[in-house]
Write a protein that holds these residues in place. Sequence first.
Motif, mmCIF file in Angstrom:
data_model
loop_
_atom_site.group_PDB
_atom_site.id
_atom_site.type_symbol
_atom_site.label_atom_id
_atom_site.label_comp_id
_atom_site.label_asym_id
_atom_site.label_seq_id
_atom_site.Cartn_x
_atom_site.Cartn_y
_atom_site.Cartn_z
ATOM 1 N N PRO A 1 -10.883 -6.784 7.872
ATOM 2 C CA PRO A 1 -10.400 -8.120 8.270
ATOM 3 C C PRO A 1 -10.015 -8.983 7.072
ATOM 4 C CG PRO A 1 -12.780 -7.945 8.576
ATOM 5 C CD PRO A 1 -12.285 -6.565 8.281
ATOM 6 N N VAL A 2 -10.662 -8.761 5.936
ATOM 7 C CA VAL A 2 -10.291 -9.515 4.729
ATOM 8 C C VAL A 2 -8.861 -9.197 4.337
ATOM 9 C CG1 VAL A 2 -10.785 -9.850 2.276
ATOM 10 C CG2 VAL A 2 -12.676 -9.599 3.907
ATOM 11 N N PHE A 3 -8.533 -7.900 4.340
ATOM 12 C CA PHE A 3 -7.171 -7.503 3.990
ATOM 13 C C PHE A 3 -6.160 -8.057 4.995
ATOM 14 C CE2 PHE A 3 -3.617 -4.628 4.709
ATOM 15 C CZ PHE A 3 -3.023 -4.648 3.455
ATOM 16 N N ALA A 4 -6.496 -7.980 6.283
ATOM 17 C CA ALA A 4 -5.577 -8.470 7.315
ATOM 18 C C ALA A 4 -5.277 -9.947 7.098
ATOM 19 C CB ALA A 4 -6.178 -8.242 8.701
ATOM 20 N N PHE B 1 -5.401 10.160 1.474
ATOM 21 C CA PHE B 1 -5.317 9.586 0.128
ATOM 22 C C PHE B 1 -3.885 9.173 -0.195
ATOM 23 C CE2 PHE B 1 -9.385 11.811 -1.199
ATOM 24 C CZ PHE B 1 -10.071 10.631 -1.406
ATOM 25 N N ALA B 2 -2.918 10.051 0.133
ATOM 26 C CA ALA B 2 -1.523 9.738 -0.167
ATOM 27 C C ALA B 2 -1.073 8.473 0.560
ATOM 28 C CB ALA B 2 -0.628 10.918 0.218
ATOM 29 N N ILE B 3 -1.453 8.364 1.822
ATOM 30 C CA ILE B 3 -1.071 7.185 2.603
ATOM 31 C C ILE B 3 -1.766 5.931 2.078
ATOM 32 C CG2 ILE B 3 -1.232 6.110 4.886
ATOM 33 C CD1 ILE B 3 -0.896 8.976 6.036
ATOM 34 N N MET B 4 -3.051 6.062 1.761
ATOM 35 C CA MET B 4 -3.798 4.906 1.254
ATOM 36 C C MET B 4 -3.233 4.411 -0.075
ATOM 37 S SD MET B 4 -6.194 4.022 3.411
ATOM 38 C CE MET B 4 -7.434 3.122 2.475
ATOM 39 N N TYR B 5 -2.768 5.348 -0.922
ATOM 40 C CA TYR B 5 -2.201 4.933 -2.202
ATOM 41 C C TYR B 5 -0.744 4.513 -2.068
ATOM 42 C CZ TYR B 5 -6.439 6.336 -4.561
ATOM 43 O OH TYR B 5 -7.744 6.417 -4.968
ATOM 44 N N ALA B 6 -0.087 4.920 -0.961
ATOM 45 C CA ALA B 6 1.283 4.450 -0.723
ATOM 46 C C ALA B 6 1.299 2.965 -0.382
ATOM 47 C CB ALA B 6 1.921 5.259 0.410
ATOM 48 N N PHE B 7 0.294 2.503 0.343
ATOM 49 C CA PHE B 7 0.275 1.119 0.805
ATOM 50 C C PHE B 7 0.319 0.094 -0.334
ATOM 51 C CE2 PHE B 7 -1.932 2.593 4.927
ATOM 52 C CZ PHE B 7 -0.708 2.874 5.489
ATOM 53 N N PRO B 8 -0.565 0.192 -1.346
ATOM 54 C CA PRO B 8 -0.460 -0.799 -2.428
ATOM 55 C C PRO B 8 0.864 -0.721 -3.173
ATOM 56 C CG PRO B 8 -2.083 0.896 -2.964
ATOM 57 C CD PRO B 8 -1.732 1.067 -1.531
ATOM 58 N N LEU B 9 1.407 0.504 -3.311
ATOM 59 C CA LEU B 9 2.697 0.632 -3.993
ATOM 60 C C LEU B 9 3.814 -0.025 -3.181
ATOM 61 C CD1 LEU B 9 2.367 4.324 -5.229
ATOM 62 C CD2 LEU B 9 2.492 2.282 -6.677
ATOM 63 N N LEU B 10 3.782 0.172 -1.865
ATOM 64 C CA LEU B 10 4.803 -0.447 -1.015
ATOM 65 C C LEU B 10 4.660 -1.968 -1.000
ATOM 66 C CD1 LEU B 10 4.814 2.088 1.958
ATOM 67 C CD2 LEU B 10 6.570 1.792 0.203
ATOM 68 N N LEU B 11 3.425 -2.444 -1.035
ATOM 69 C CA LEU B 11 3.217 -3.888 -1.109
ATOM 70 C C LEU B 11 3.719 -4.429 -2.444
ATOM 71 C CD1 LEU B 11 2.060 -6.272 0.475
ATOM 72 C CD2 LEU B 11 -0.152 -5.813 -0.589
ATOM 73 N N LEU B 12 3.477 -3.668 -3.506
ATOM 74 C CA LEU B 12 3.936 -4.078 -4.832
ATOM 75 C C LEU B 12 5.458 -4.048 -4.927
ATOM 76 C CD1 LEU B 12 2.967 -4.862 -7.683
ATOM 77 C CD2 LEU B 12 2.928 -2.420 -8.251
ATOM 78 N N GLY C 1 0.035 -14.081 3.101
ATOM 79 C CA GLY C 1 0.958 -13.849 1.996
ATOM 80 C C GLY C 1 0.314 -13.777 0.632
ATOM 81 N N HIS C 2 -0.987 -13.559 0.573
ATOM 82 C CA HIS C 2 -1.687 -13.439 -0.710
ATOM 83 C C HIS C 2 -1.610 -11.981 -1.180
ATOM 84 C CE1 HIS C 2 -3.000 -17.504 -0.139
ATOM 85 N NE2 HIS C 2 -3.807 -17.205 0.881
ATOM 86 N N ASP C 3 -0.409 -11.594 -1.615
ATOM 87 C CA ASP C 3 -0.167 -10.184 -1.898
ATOM 88 C C ASP C 3 -0.997 -9.640 -3.049
ATOM 89 O OD1 ASP C 3 1.608 -10.264 0.158
ATOM 90 O OD2 ASP C 3 3.412 -10.030 -1.061
ATOM 91 N N ALA C 4 -1.213 -10.441 -4.070
ATOM 92 C CA ALA C 4 -1.976 -9.953 -5.221
ATOM 93 C C ALA C 4 -3.416 -9.606 -4.820
ATOM 94 C CB ALA C 4 -1.986 -10.999 -6.337
ATOM 95 N N TRP C 5 -4.036 -10.472 -4.029
ATOM 96 C CA TRP C 5 -5.394 -10.205 -3.575
ATOM 97 C C TRP C 5 -5.418 -9.064 -2.560
ATOM 98 C CZ3 TRP C 5 -9.524 -11.655 -6.018
ATOM 99 C CH2 TRP C 5 -9.500 -12.800 -6.795
ATOM 100 N N ALA C 6 -4.412 -9.009 -1.692
ATOM 101 C CA ALA C 6 -4.322 -7.909 -0.729
ATOM 102 C C ALA C 6 -4.180 -6.579 -1.456
ATOM 103 C CB ALA C 6 -3.145 -8.121 0.214
ATOM 104 N N LEU C 7 -3.400 -6.582 -2.529
ATOM 105 C CA LEU C 7 -3.223 -5.376 -3.336
ATOM 106 C C LEU C 7 -4.543 -4.946 -3.952
ATOM 107 C CD1 LEU C 7 -1.236 -3.328 -4.575
ATOM 108 C CD2 LEU C 7 -0.887 -4.949 -6.452
ATOM 109 N N ALA C 8 -5.308 -5.916 -4.441
ATOM 110 C CA ALA C 8 -6.610 -5.599 -5.035
ATOM 111 C C ALA C 8 -7.565 -4.993 -4.002
ATOM 112 C CB ALA C 8 -7.215 -6.867 -5.645
ATOM 113 N N VAL C 9 -7.553 -5.542 -2.789
ATOM 114 C CA VAL C 9 -8.417 -5.010 -1.727
ATOM 115 C C VAL C 9 -8.013 -3.583 -1.362
ATOM 116 C CG1 VAL C 9 -9.095 -5.281 0.687
ATOM 117 C CG2 VAL C 9 -9.009 -7.278 -0.808
#
Length: 200
Positions: free
Chosen positions: A27-30, A135-146, A36-44
């Motif tokens: 829920p924190v990430f959501a 793992f691939a999907i989980m690591y794709a998400f921060p890259l796509l957000l970035l 729109g706090h992308d930097a913090w979402a990326l960290a999570v």
Amino acid sequence: MSQDVPVSTRVLTVPNAISFARLLMVPVFAWLVAQGHDAWALAVLLLSGASDWLDGVLARRMQQVTRLGQMLDPAADRLFILVTLVGLAWRDVVPLWLLVVLVVRDVVLGVMLVVLARSGYPPLRVHLAGKAGTFAIMYAFPLLLLSEWPTPVGLVAGVLGWACALWGVGLYWFAGALYLAQGASIMRRDARAARTARVT
């Protein structure tokens, strides 16, 4: 997960605590994505991916593989993937088809697991392809957000993110096919054994 690792019924273990903490991050990430706090979402997202790897390693090394952990860890993965996909699709970071493809796979496997559980079967053995796909999907998400950042870093992140996402989808569905075949094989084997027992 290796089958030669003893499985206990303990609840209070370090790996289980990590998996539970990962659930609390959902829920924190959501909220961060919605605001729109992308930097913090990326960290999570990065922290979630690291914790997913860490709890499995600790469970094996500390001999703390548990029944609860075998359910909690994949449940946390599925929930995090679902919420992340919904958030990124809502932000138009990823297309709707990616959400549909991954959700349909989980629904199909979820139905199969319910059928197996009602018949008294334990959870299926985790395949390496499934973990690799996750793992691939989980690591794709921060890259796509970035990739949303209007910089050369964002461009490179987008290319790498989609590479991870597509590989992840392929491995995810390949593992799903393996799980379906494994479940069907178990049920056919037991059905043959039951028929043999009735005959004898």
